[in-house]
Design a protein around this motif. Structure first.
Motif, PDB file in Angstrom:
ATOM      1  N   PRO A 154      -0.525  -2.295   9.312  1.00 44.10           N
ATOM      2  CA  PRO A 154      -1.219  -1.428  10.277  1.00 44.10           C
ATOM      3  C   PRO A 154      -1.315   0.025   9.818  1.00 44.10           C
ATOM      4  N   GLU A 155      -0.232   0.534   9.166  1.00 44.63           N
ATOM      5  CA  GLU A 155      -0.235   1.939   8.738  1.00 44.63           C
ATOM      6  C   GLU A 155      -1.265   2.217   7.634  1.00 44.63           C
ATOM      7  N   CYS A 156      -1.819   1.166   7.040  1.00 41.85           N
ATOM      8  CA  CYS A 156      -2.740   1.351   5.904  1.00 41.85           C
ATOM      9  C   CYS A 156      -4.149   0.842   6.209  1.00 41.85           C
ATOM     10  N   THR A 157      -4.512   0.770   7.483  1.00 46.06           N
ATOM     11  CA  THR A 157      -5.864   0.301   7.795  1.00 46.06           C
ATOM     12  C   THR A 157      -6.930   1.240   7.250  1.00 46.06           C
ATOM     13  N   ALA A 158      -6.571   2.505   7.028  1.00 51.40           N
ATOM     14  CA  ALA A 158      -7.539   3.468   6.492  1.00 51.40           C
ATOM     15  C   ALA A 158      -7.406   3.618   4.984  1.00 51.40           C
ATOM     16  N   ARG A 159      -6.528   2.786   4.361  1.00 49.40           N
ATOM     17  CA  ARG A 159      -6.293   2.909   2.917  1.00 49.40           C
ATOM     18  C   ARG A 159      -6.437   1.536   2.269  1.00 49.40           C
ATOM     19  N   GLU A 160      -6.633   1.542   0.970  1.00 52.19           N
ATOM     20  CA  GLU A 160      -6.756   0.293   0.234  1.00 52.19           C
ATOM     21  C   GLU A 160      -5.414  -0.423   0.184  1.00 52.19           C
ATOM     22  N   GLN A 161      -5.420  -1.754   0.348  1.00 50.41           N
ATOM     23  CA  GLN A 161      -4.190  -2.546   0.274  1.00 50.41           C
ATOM     24  C   GLN A 161      -4.341  -3.586  -0.843  1.00 50.41           C
ATOM     25  N   ARG A 162      -3.320  -3.697  -1.674  1.00 47.55           N
ATOM     26  CA  ARG A 162      -3.297  -4.695  -2.726  1.00 47.55           C
ATOM     27  C   ARG A 162      -2.672  -5.975  -2.198  1.00 47.55           C
ATOM     28  N   VAL A 163      -3.243  -7.111  -2.585  1.00 48.67           N
ATOM     29  CA  VAL A 163      -2.699  -8.411  -2.186  1.00 48.67           C
ATOM     30  C   VAL A 163      -2.125  -9.070  -3.440  1.00 48.67           C
ATOM     31  N   LYS A 220       5.688   3.745   0.282  1.00 46.82           N
ATOM     32  CA  LYS A 220       5.186   2.473  -0.220  1.00 46.82           C
ATOM     33  C   LYS A 220       5.620   1.389   0.747  1.00 46.82           C
ATOM     34  N   LEU A 221       4.653   0.668   1.297  1.00 44.23           N
ATOM     35  CA  LEU A 221       4.945  -0.361   2.293  1.00 44.23           C
ATOM     36  C   LEU A 221       4.552  -1.725   1.759  1.00 44.23           C
ATOM     37  N   THR A 222       5.299  -2.743   2.192  1.00 42.79           N
ATOM     38  CA  THR A 222       5.030  -4.114   1.776  1.00 42.79           C
ATOM     39  C   THR A 222       5.169  -5.023   2.984  1.00 42.79           C
ATOM     40  N   SER A 223       4.281  -6.045   3.076  1.00 38.11           N
ATOM     41  CA  SER A 223       4.347  -6.959   4.209  1.00 38.11           C
ATOM     42  C   SER A 223       3.693  -8.270   3.818  1.00 38.11           C
ATOM     43  N   ASP A 224       3.935  -9.313   4.646  1.00 38.76           N
ATOM     44  CA  ASP A 224       3.290 -10.594   4.385  1.00 38.76           C
ATOM     45  C   ASP A 224       1.958 -10.705   5.116  1.00 38.76           C
ATOM     46  N   CYS A 248       0.857  -1.189   0.000  1.00 42.68           N
ATOM     47  CA  CYS A 248       0.000   0.000   0.000  1.00 42.68           C
ATOM     48  C   CYS A 248       0.891   1.236   0.000  1.00 42.68           C
ATOM     49  N   THR A 249       0.267   2.378  -0.225  1.00 42.68           N
ATOM     50  CA  THR A 249       0.961   3.658  -0.159  1.00 42.68           C
ATOM     51  C   THR A 249       0.329   4.478   0.956  1.00 42.68           C
ATOM     52  N   THR A 250       1.132   4.930   1.904  1.00 44.27           N
ATOM     53  CA  THR A 250       0.613   5.687   3.037  1.00 44.27           C
ATOM     54  C   THR A 250       0.226   7.101   2.606  1.00 44.27           C
TER      55      THR A 250
END
Length: 230
Positions: free
Chosen positions: A45-54, A37-41, A30-32
């Motif tokens: 948490p920083e993107c709970t208010a934003r759309e996250q791509r899987v 730009k953040l990536t995780s498995d 996601c992008t904060t």
């Protein structure tokens, strides 16, 4: 408070997302708000208010996680969704009504024929009342002739009752005539509004693109003459 909301959001998100939250099942990116730009498995948490791509392991997109909403935000979104659904239904109804109107009246001549038919019943009812008033006038003449014999004297009860009944019958027919006149106005108002709409539709306006037709208000029944005399 904010931290508690984030924690609650992550717990709810992890439950809702199910298998997506299991390590190794996807790559979350996601992008904060500040452009990082953040990536995780797992959900970020920083993107709970934003759309996250899987993403899959090869980098292709598998799904999208919507932003986590607070209870207040969720309620507002649900209300907005309901309004949008109602608007869609209203728009579909408007399109259907316009198409039905065009099918019913493909030409101005067809619309005029329908107007004439609608007016015919009201005009017939008015003519019946007018003839009835004329008949009542004929019925009244012998009563008035008889009343001449009682000038300056009280009328006999039977004669007075007959004259009163004649007056009441005339007044009732006059009320019916006024009602039919109001109905004729209502019919013409409705057909005028329909014709104005049809002309736009015939000229190419898209069905459902105009404000809905409003029903012509029903005219209040006029007070009877006897009521106004009291």
């Amino acid at each position: 408070m904010k931290r508690a909301l984030i924690v609650t959001g992550l717990l709810l998100a992890s439950t809702a997302w199910g298998q997506e939250t299991m390590p190794g099942k996807g790559i979350y990116t996601c992008t904060t708000a500040d452009g990082r730009k953040l990536t995780s498995d797992r959900p970020i948490p920083e993107c709970t208010a934003r759309e996250q791509r899987v993403l899959n392991a090869d980098g292709s997109q598998r799904s999208t996680l919507p932003p986590f909403l607070s209870p207040e935000e969720r309620a507002a979104k649900e209300a907005a969704d309901r309004r949008a659904a109602a608007d869609r239904i209203a728009q579909q109804d408007a399109v259907r009504r316009d198409r039905t109107l065009m099918q019913r009246y493909p030409t101005e001549a067809a619309h005029q024929r329908a107007r004439n038919l609608a007016l015919d019943d009201a005009n017939k009812a008015m003519r019946i009342s007018e003839r009835r008033i004329k008949d009542l006038g004929q019925e009244r003449k012998p009563l008035l002739d008889e009343a001449e014999f009682y000038k300056g004297k009280p009328l006999p009860g039977k004669l007075k009752q007959a004259l009163d009944a004649n007056d009441a019958a005339v007044e009732a027919q006059q009320v019916l005539i006024e009602n039919q006149k109001a109905e004729i106005v209502r019919i013409n108002t409705r057909f005028d509004a329909e014709l104005a709409r049809l002309k736009k539709l015939w000229a190419g306006a898209a069905p459902g693109s105009m404000p809905p037709l409003e029903d012509a208000p029903k005219t209040a029944l006029p007070a009877s003459p006897s009521a106004s005399k009291r």
